[in-house]
Design a protein around this motif. Structure first.
Motif, mmCIF file in Angstrom:
data_model
loop_
_atom_site.group_PDB
_atom_site.id
_atom_site.type_symbol
_atom_site.label_atom_id
_atom_site.label_comp_id
_atom_site.label_asym_id
_atom_site.label_seq_id
_atom_site.Cartn_x
_atom_site.Cartn_y
_atom_site.Cartn_z
ATOM 1 N N GLN A 12 -8.443 -14.864 -22.606
ATOM 2 C CA GLN A 12 -7.164 -14.168 -22.418
ATOM 3 C C GLN A 12 -7.286 -12.713 -22.858
ATOM 4 O O GLN A 12 -6.769 -11.802 -22.200
ATOM 5 N N ARG A 15 -9.144 -10.587 -20.301
ATOM 6 C CA ARG A 15 -8.338 -10.165 -19.153
ATOM 7 C C ARG A 15 -7.640 -8.836 -19.435
ATOM 8 O O ARG A 15 -7.436 -8.041 -18.529
ATOM 9 N N THR A 160 -12.024 -15.309 -16.364
ATOM 10 C CA THR A 160 -10.683 -14.827 -16.027
ATOM 11 C C THR A 160 -10.284 -15.229 -14.612
ATOM 12 O O THR A 160 -9.094 -15.316 -14.300
ATOM 13 N N LEU A 163 -8.381 -18.390 -15.061
ATOM 14 C CA LEU A 163 -6.996 -18.182 -15.477
ATOM 15 C C LEU A 163 -6.099 -17.924 -14.267
ATOM 16 O O LEU A 163 -4.988 -18.460 -14.172
#
Length: 320
Positions: A12, A15, A160, A163
């Motif tokens: 996270q 990103r 990422t 995600l």
């Protein structure tokens, strides 16, 4: 899920460090592909960025950390895409980037590395010889060596993508991931298994470059003496043990596909999706073509991971 080298919180955070130009790449259902494949086909288009591959997600992290530390010199070995990405990320941060590649690498990739301002050194051998040469340069000059898939930033950057997949596709059944060194597979696989555990993670490799797939099935590192595939971006011979350990946790299966299926996949992506892709990017479509029954009626995502292709070779392959 068992532990891997990756961590969702770090992913996270990654990103937030990556230039937004490489994030939130198109993800869409390509209905034109479905009659020929028999399943709902969703494309994650990792070619819609300045380096035309997913690799810059990882090099953005590497280059940012180097710049923050005051380091200016970095070297990597590359079949082409990592080198372009590191050159792009390094150029914007004032880094001196050296890329070592095989003299037989795709000319378009080598030309782009030079155009982006990196120093390019060519070796008379395959990618594994380039890896050895890059390591020697790093040791001799005392500079940072970026090892794709071993360096956790390359995996976190690729992760990422995962995600974005789970944020956008709650009904995801299968993710098909090109398997080479393993950064893409372990990164995306980790996120999918952590956040969408019902989805199946399947890695796809050419039968002419099977080292990592064989290693996954035998649960130990298996090397090969040579490779024979047009998918140069995934043509490694020496799997990295730590990467294999991660892959054993996050992958549900690893399959090999034939060269004819890779070419057929490239043709389908051109004819039905209007996409010119390099062979590695067609591995997911090739896997569906070789086992339609396995994917019938399911919601499948294939990551189209690169489009840096020699156009003369491409035209020979697909008959364009």
């Amino acid at each position: 899920m068992q532990e891997t080298r990756l961590d969702i919180d770090r992913i996270q955070a990654a990103r937030r460090m990556i230039d937004p130009i490489f994030l939130d790449t198109p993800l869409y259902r390509c209905e034109a592909l479905e009659p020929g494949l028999g399943c709902a086909v969703n494309i994650k288009l990792e070619t819609a960025n300045p380096v035309r591959s997913f690799k810059a997600r990882g090099t953005e992290l590497v280059a940012s950390l180097l710049a923050d530390s005051g380091s200016r010199d970095v070297v990597c070995a590359s079949a082409g895409n990592l080198g372009q990405a590191l050159a792009w990320s390094g150029r914007d941060r004032g880094l001196n980037v050296t890329v070592v590649a095989s003299r037989h690498a795709t000319v378009a990739k080598l030309d782009r590395i030079r155009a982006l301002g990196a120093r390019l050194e060519l070796v008379d051998g395959d990618h594994e010889l380039a890896r050895a040469r890059a390591a020697a340069i790093a040791q001799h000059q005392g500079i940072r060596l970026v090892e794709d898939s071993l360096d956790i930033e390359t995996c976190e950057g690729a992760a990422t993508i995962g995600l974005e997949l789970v944020d956008t596709m709650p009904s995801l059944d299968v993710v098909l991931i090109a398997l080479g060194g393993g950064a893409l597979a372990t990164g995306v696989g980790h996120v999918v298994k952590a956040l969408a555990p019902g989805a199946e993670v399947i890695c796809v490799q050419p039968s002419g470059a099977p080292a990592m797939t064989r290693s996954w099935h035998e649960r130990r590192v298996v090397t090969t003496d040579s490779t024979d595939t047009i998918a140069d971006g995934v043509a490694g011979r020496y799997p990295i043990p730590a990467v294999l350990d991660d892959l054993l946790v996050v992958a549900d299966d690893a399959v090999l596909v034939q060269e004819a299926s890779i070419i057929a996949g490239m043709r389908m992506l051109l004819g039905h999706a209007g996409l010119v892709v390099e062979p590695s990017a067609a591995l997911g479509i090739a896997a569906i073509l070789e086992d339609r029954d396995r994917f019938a009626g399911r919601h499948v995502v294939t990551i189209v991971c690169g489009s840096n292709v020699d156009m003369d070779a491409y035209q020979r392959w697909v008959g364009a």
